[in-house]
Design a protein around this motif. Structure first.
Motif, PDB file in Angstrom:
ATOM      1  N   GLU A 162       0.849  -1.193   0.000  1.00 16.53           N
ATOM      2  CA  GLU A 162       0.000   0.000   0.000  1.00 16.53           C
ATOM      3  C   GLU A 162       0.884   1.242   0.000  1.00 16.53           C
ATOM      4  O   GLU A 162       0.825   2.078   0.904  1.00 16.53           O
ATOM      5  CB  GLU A 162      -0.943  -0.010   1.214  1.00 16.53           C
ATOM      6  N   LEU A 163       1.703   1.342  -1.019  1.00 16.35           N
ATOM      7  CA  LEU A 163       2.670   2.427  -1.115  1.00 16.35           C
ATOM      8  C   LEU A 163       2.003   3.799  -1.169  1.00 16.35           C
ATOM      9  O   LEU A 163       2.588   4.805  -0.755  1.00 16.35           O
ATOM     10  CB  LEU A 163       3.547   2.219  -2.352  1.00 16.35           C
ATOM     11  N   GLY A 164       0.783   3.848  -1.679  1.00 16.34           N
ATOM     12  CA  GLY A 164       0.109   5.130  -1.832  1.00 16.34           C
ATOM     13  C   GLY A 164      -0.115   5.875  -0.534  1.00 16.34           C
ATOM     14  O   GLY A 164      -0.358   7.091  -0.553  1.00 16.34           O
ATOM     15  N   HIS A 165      -0.024   5.184   0.600  1.00 16.67           N
ATOM     16  CA  HIS A 165      -0.348   5.832   1.868  1.00 16.67           C
ATOM     17  C   HIS A 165       0.863   6.009   2.778  1.00 16.67           C
ATOM     18  O   HIS A 165       0.715   6.237   3.975  1.00 16.67           O
ATOM     19  CB  HIS A 165      -1.476   5.066   2.555  1.00 16.67           C
ATOM     20  N   GLY A 209      12.352   7.139  -4.449  1.00 10.86           N
ATOM     21  CA  GLY A 209      13.578   6.897  -3.705  1.00 10.86           C
ATOM     22  C   GLY A 209      13.352   5.941  -2.549  1.00 10.86           C
ATOM     23  O   GLY A 209      14.156   5.033  -2.309  1.00 10.86           O
ATOM     24  N   THR A 210      12.238   6.129  -1.836  1.00  6.16           N
ATOM     25  CA  THR A 210      11.896   5.216  -0.739  1.00  6.16           C
ATOM     26  C   THR A 210      11.705   3.798  -1.256  1.00  6.16           C
ATOM     27  O   THR A 210      12.151   2.825  -0.632  1.00  6.16           O
ATOM     28  CB  THR A 210      10.614   5.700  -0.035  1.00  6.16           C
ATOM     29  N   THR A 211      11.073   3.667  -2.402  1.00  6.11           N
ATOM     30  CA  THR A 211      10.849   2.350  -2.997  1.00  6.11           C
ATOM     31  C   THR A 211      12.168   1.673  -3.348  1.00  6.11           C
ATOM     32  O   THR A 211      12.393   0.493  -3.053  1.00  6.11           O
ATOM     33  CB  THR A 211       9.978   2.479  -4.255  1.00  6.11           C
ATOM     34  N   LEU A 212      13.067   2.407  -3.971  1.00  4.84           N
ATOM     35  CA  LEU A 212      14.363   1.837  -4.346  1.00  4.84           C
ATOM     36  C   LEU A 212      15.174   1.442  -3.108  1.00  4.84           C
ATOM     37  O   LEU A 212      15.829   0.393  -3.095  1.00  4.84           O
ATOM     38  CB  LEU A 212      15.146   2.838  -5.189  1.00  4.84           C
TER      39      LEU A 212
END
Length: 306
Positions: free
Chosen positions: A162-165, A226-229
């Motif tokens: 739930e990356l959107g939040h 950046g957080t995802t990577l």
């Protein structure tokens, strides 16, 4: 008649639902249905699936839906919509309404997990000699959703991503409070379509590419990427959806900010490589529908494996 059996697919989005049938990965028919109420939308989709199945039976069904969804097959509410900002859809039985009308194997996942699966098999993740072992697909439109294909399978755990939040570091001087009814200035509340309309006062597509207010949006998107990577070690982050695919100029701004914000910490993210890492989906707007096909293939393969 083709030796390949028919596969059924459903891509349920916040504004429309696609119902399709395919042979292998070739979509041979696709129908769009407006997303209104669960009873009306799912009922129309179920009726179409039933009619097609009577013409020629389906071997399997794949459902890719906006979320959040309950994907634990042992849960009493498996396949149901969890609390969502979309009015009337919390608690809707997505899986039961669609899979319940077909006597064939079925699978359900988020639409973005499905799209990530399609991209890693047939799109951006398959363009090199070695398929991507970790790929992220982000759609930015009415909402913001992210899916991951990890070693060829969609990522699940307690739920689904739930990356959107997530909450990100805000740009200095940006006072926009955000538009998410749950969290205010989570990333969905900052950069999804409704958030842009509130931020700008008009829909984002009406704002000129050189408007300086895009700088805050680019900053926020770069924070998310950046957080995802950093947290997932994704090899690629694909940006789809109406906002993501609609503005190439915005994506260029985002790439530059990703490199700047990471400040050299990830050695594989450079000015020279960022264009291949952060990019549009290779499958374009077919990533979602083909994601449903990929889920149907997996449902059939799981049965064949016993």
């Amino acid at each position: 008649m083709s030796a390949l059996p028919y596969l059924a697919g459903v891509e349920l989005g916040g504004t429309k639902m696609f119902v399709l049938r395919a042979r292998g990965r070739e979509i041979v028919e696709r129908v769009s249905i407006a997303t209104t109420t669960p009873a009306e939308t799912l009922g129309a989709g179920a009726a179409l699936l039933r009619r097609w199945h009577e013409d020629e039976p389906f071997a399997a069904l794949g459902i890719g839906s906006f979320g959040p969804l309950r994907l634990d097959r042992t849960a009493a509410d498996f396949g149901h919509m969890l609390p969502t900002p979309k009015p009337g859809w919390s608690g809707a039985d997505i899986y039961g309404a669609l899979a319940g009308v077909l006597p064939c194997p079925a699978a359900i996942d988020t639409d973005v997990n499905g799209a990530a699966l399609a991209e890693v098999r047939w799109g951006a993740g398959a363009e090199n000699d070695a398929p991507s072992d970790c790929l992220c697909y982000i759609t930015i439109g009415t909402g913001l959703g992210a899916g991951f294909a990890l070693h060829g399978r969609p990522l699940h755990g307690a739920m689904h991503p739930e990356l959107g939040h997530i909450l990100t570091r805000r740009a200095p001087g940006d006072a926009f409070p955000g538009a998410c009814p749950f969290h205010g200035d989570c990333i969905e509340g900052l950069v999804a379509g409704p958030a842009l309309a509130q931020r700008f006062g008009v829909p984002g597509q009406e704002i000129a590419a050189d408007d300086p207010r895009w700088d805050h949006v680019a900053h926020d998107m770069a924070q998310m990427i950046g957080t995802t990577l950093l947290t997932t070690a994704a090899r690629q982050v694909l940006i789809g959806g109406g906002v993501g695919m609609g503005r190439a100029d915005l994506l260029d701004r985002v790439r530059a900010r990703v490199v700047a914000q990471l400040a050299g910490y990830l050695p594989f993210v450079t000015d020279e490589t960022i264009g291949a890492i952060v990019r549009r989906p290779a499958l374009g707007d077919l990533a979602g529908p083909l994601g449903a096909v990929a889920l149907a293939m997996d449902a059939l393969a799981d049965v064949d494996r016993g």
